[in-house]
Design an enzyme around this catalytic site. Sequence first.
Site, PDB file in Angstrom:
ATOM      1  N   SER A  27      46.323  44.277 -38.349  1.00 27.82           N
ATOM      2  CA  SER A  27      46.835  43.325 -39.343  1.00 27.82           C
ATOM      3  C   SER A  27      46.769  41.872 -38.893  1.00 27.82           C
ATOM      4  O   SER A  27      46.877  40.966 -39.709  1.00 27.82           O
ATOM      5  CB  SER A  27      48.295  43.658 -39.692  1.00 27.82           C
ATOM      6  N   ASP A 307      57.130  37.535 -40.983  1.00 27.61           N
ATOM      7  CA  ASP A 307      58.007  38.697 -41.143  1.00 27.61           C
ATOM      8  C   ASP A 307      58.313  39.277 -39.757  1.00 27.61           C
ATOM      9  O   ASP A 307      58.156  38.580 -38.758  1.00 27.61           O
ATOM     10  CB  ASP A 307      57.387  39.737 -42.101  1.00 27.61           C
ATOM     11  N   HIS A 310      54.510  39.666 -38.008  1.00 28.35           N
ATOM     12  CA  HIS A 310      53.339  38.803 -38.199  1.00 28.35           C
ATOM     13  C   HIS A 310      53.655  37.306 -38.210  1.00 28.35           C
ATOM     14  O   HIS A 310      54.611  36.896 -38.866  1.00 28.35           O
ATOM     15  CB  HIS A 310      52.647  39.161 -39.525  1.00 28.35           C
TER      16      HIS A 310
END
Length: 331
Positions: A27, A307, A310
Site C-alpha cells: 500500500s 491513518d 499510512h
Amino acid sequence: MAESHHAVGGSYRRHHGSMKLFVFGDSYADTGNCPKSFAVSWKEPFGITFPGKPAGRFSNGRVLTDYIASFFGIRSPLAYEGRNFGEKMEGEGMNFAYGGTGVFNTLVKEPNMTTQINFFEQLLEEKVYTKHDLNTSIALVSVGGNDYATYMAQNGSLEGLPAFTTSVINQLALNLKRIHGLGVRKIAVTAMEPMGCLPAFTASSSYQNCSGTKNTITKFHNQILQQTVHKLNNESRDSVFIILDLYKAFMSAFKKQENHPGSSKFENPLKPCCVGVTRGYSCGSVDESGAKKYTVCNKPELSFFWDAIHPSQQGWHRVYSALRSSLHHLY
C-alpha cells in the site's frame, strides 16, 4: 556522465521521456490496484487532497510512487488493474503493487510479490514492452511490513523472528534478481519504515512513544537487507540495486524542525489525521446505515500520518525529500 550536468535543460526531459517505472509491493506504492468493492483506498475520505476523491491510494493524496515518478519527470505509471479499462497502458510503465501484500502471502488475498512479477513477465511475453523500453527502465519495490504484520497476527514468536526475517529477505533477493533478469536496468528497494512508530502501535501511548520492540524488528530486517543488497551488487557488474532508507526518512520527519525554517512542521508526527471514532472503527469506516464512524483532522497537511499505517501526502513529500539524494543513483 556529462548528461547529468545539463539535467536542467531539455536533454533531461528528452533522455527521460522514454523512461519506464515498474512498481511492485504494497500500500505504500499502490495507486489503485486493490478491488473497489472492498478496499478502504476507494472509500471516503481517502483521496480528499489529491485527486479530490477516493482513487485507490492509501492516503489523502499522493504516495511514494507518485513522488518517485515526478523525480524522473514522468507521470505516475498506470495501475495494472486499470489496463482493463482501456487506458493506454505502455506509457510510463506499470504499477503492480497491491495494498496489504508482501513477499509471501499475507492476510489479504491480493497477489504477492512473486505473482506481481508474473504479471510483469506476462506483459513482456505479450510484447507490451520491448527490450528497448527496458533499457531506460527502473523498478520500485516496497515490501516487508505486511509480512511481519501477518507473522505477528499468526502468533509468531519473537524467538522465531530472525529465521523469519532471513526467509523474507532470501525470497526478496530472488525476486529482485528476477526483475533485473527480465531486463529492468536499476531497482530501488525500500528499507522498512520504523514499524514501532506507526500510529497503530503508538495509539496505546496516546501517540507519544514508538514501540522499541517493533523498531528492533525493523532494524534487524533492514540490516539483513543492507547486507543482501551489497552482495547482489557485488555479483552484478554495475550497482543495479539501491536501498531507499524509509527508516531514516521517517525518523528525520518526526524530529522537530527548528533547524529547517520554512519546512512543514507536523503538530504531533505520531498522531494520524483520520481515525475511527472508537476502537472498533478505523479511517473510512461507516456503520450499517452508512453513517461515518471516523473523524478527519482540520489540516491534513500538518499530519505526517494519514491513518493508522499510512503517511499523508505531506508525510510522503517529506519522506521523498529525504530520499532524493539516493534517487540520483538510479540514473
